[in-house]
Design a protein around this motif. Structure first.
Motif, PDB file in Angstrom:
ATOM      1  N   ASP A 184       2.334  -5.833 -14.827  1.00  0.00           N
ATOM      2  CA  ASP A 184       2.871  -7.129 -15.237  1.00  0.00           C
ATOM      3  C   ASP A 184       3.341  -7.086 -16.692  1.00  0.00           C
ATOM      4  N   ARG A 185       2.527  -6.520 -17.552  1.00  0.00           N
ATOM      5  CA  ARG A 185       2.868  -6.460 -18.975  1.00  0.00           C
ATOM      6  C   ARG A 185       4.071  -5.560 -19.225  1.00  0.00           C
ATOM      7  N   LEU A 186       4.111  -4.429 -18.531  1.00  0.00           N
ATOM      8  CA  LEU A 186       5.232  -3.513 -18.711  1.00  0.00           C
ATOM      9  C   LEU A 186       6.535  -4.136 -18.213  1.00  0.00           C
ATOM     10  N   GLU A 187       6.482  -4.773 -17.076  1.00  0.00           N
ATOM     11  CA  GLU A 187       7.692  -5.415 -16.544  1.00  0.00           C
ATOM     12  C   GLU A 187       8.150  -6.544 -17.449  1.00  0.00           C
ATOM     13  N   ALA A 188       7.208  -7.279 -18.031  1.00  0.00           N
ATOM     14  CA  ALA A 188       7.570  -8.346 -18.963  1.00  0.00           C
ATOM     15  C   ALA A 188       8.270  -7.783 -20.201  1.00  0.00           C
ATOM     16  N   ALA A 189       7.973  -6.503 -20.514  1.00  0.00           N
ATOM     17  CA  ALA A 189       8.595  -5.849 -21.663  1.00  0.00           C
ATOM     18  C   ALA A 189       9.891  -5.132 -21.287  1.00  0.00           C
ATOM     19  N   GLY A 190      10.314  -5.237 -20.038  1.00  0.00           N
ATOM     20  CA  GLY A 190      11.589  -4.665 -19.619  1.00  0.00           C
ATOM     21  C   GLY A 190      11.511  -3.322 -18.932  1.00  0.00           C
ATOM     22  N   PHE A 191      10.308  -2.788 -18.680  1.00  0.00           N
ATOM     23  CA  PHE A 191      10.175  -1.509 -17.990  1.00  0.00           C
ATOM     24  C   PHE A 191      10.269  -1.713 -16.480  1.00  0.00           C
ATOM     25  N   ARG A 192      10.686  -0.665 -15.779  1.00  0.00           N
ATOM     26  CA  ARG A 192      10.771  -0.675 -14.323  1.00  0.00           C
ATOM     27  C   ARG A 192       9.578   0.102 -13.777  1.00  0.00           C
ATOM     28  N   VAL A 193       8.672  -0.597 -13.115  1.00  0.00           N
ATOM     29  CA  VAL A 193       7.388  -0.015 -12.730  1.00  0.00           C
ATOM     30  C   VAL A 193       7.290   0.161 -11.226  1.00  0.00           C
ATOM     31  N   ARG A 194       6.911   1.352 -10.809  1.00  0.00           N
ATOM     32  CA  ARG A 194       6.528   1.556  -9.415  1.00  0.00           C
ATOM     33  C   ARG A 194       5.014   1.421  -9.351  1.00  0.00           C
TER      34      ARG A 194
END
Length: 232
Positions: A64-74
């Motif tokens: 959640d935190r990474l996606e909020a920062a613009g990363f694409r997470v699997r």
């Protein structure tokens, strides 16, 4: 089934049975210092918008935190209960065992970074080199690995937090750095950090080898008799 598989199966069974207990007792809404900031390390060492393979997403807080920062997470986890928990919240999540399953993307694509926050501490000591080698094959050359493990000696079983048994393997910085460096990675930093529940090691590494072990299962190994470490 080997002793390694017994320990891993028991730990996974605990997470399957008590995934909601883990989520409830690991509330992450306590402010910016609620954990070892592995997410911050990904943000520091990976390019903005990078693709991240997360091993052991659990309830999905770090993703959640990474996606909020613009990363694409699997998002992935070896525990079906956590995968279903994330899917129930509208996320795509895959059931993946880092020891056995393919780690590259559906089309064989590789990632810019791997995050394994409080996950590799469940991997048997003798099996960790193969797992790290498989992770190196899942990222581009120069890709980033961020991982955290408990600092200490030996290994132990614990019922803390979840009231069911989990198996932990402890590491010291020197031996861990040697294993990482022999598994297709170059260590960028490896720091010991004190937390309320005890010390942790925070690892950042980059893929330094062309070795591709992304689809190679870890070999079965015999585990020596465990030694007891501190409280977990």
């Amino acid at each position: 089934m080997s002793a390694d598989d017994d320990a891993n199966a028991a730990t996974l069974a605990t997470y399957e049975q008590a995934a909601e207990t883990y989520r409830a007792r690991s509330d992450r809404d306590d402010g910016p210092d609620w954990e070892i900031d592995a997410v911050g390390l990904v943000r520091t060492h990976a390019e903005a918008g990078a693709s991240v393979l997360e091993i052991g997403s659990g309830p999905g807080w770090d993703a959640d935190r990474l996606e909020a920062a613009g990363f694409r997470v699997r998002r992935t986890d070896a525990t079906r209960a956590f995968v279903e928990m994330q899917r129930a919240h509208g996320h795509t999540a895959d059931l993946i065992d880092v020891r056995r399953d393919s780690l590259t993307g559906p089309g064989g694509e590789r990632y810019d970074a791997v995050l394994a926050n409080a996950v590799l501490l469940h991997i048997d000591r003798a099996e960790l080199p193969a797992v790290l080698g498989r992770l190196s094959g899942a990222v581009h050359l120069g890709g980033v690995l961020v991982a955290t493990v408990k600092a200490g000696d030996g290994e132990a079983w614990s019922r803390q937090k979840m009231d069911l048994p989990r198996h932990f393997v402890y590491w010291r910085a020197g031996p861990l750095a040697e294993v990482v460096a022999s598994s297709g990675w170059s260590v960028v930093s490896l720091d010991e950090v004190e937390r309320p529940a005890g010390p942790w090691l925070m690892l950042v590494a980059r893929r330094s080898s062309q070795t591709d072990m992304a689809s190679t299962p870890s070999p079965a190994t015999e585990r020596p008799a465990p030694t007891t470490a501190g409280a977990v």
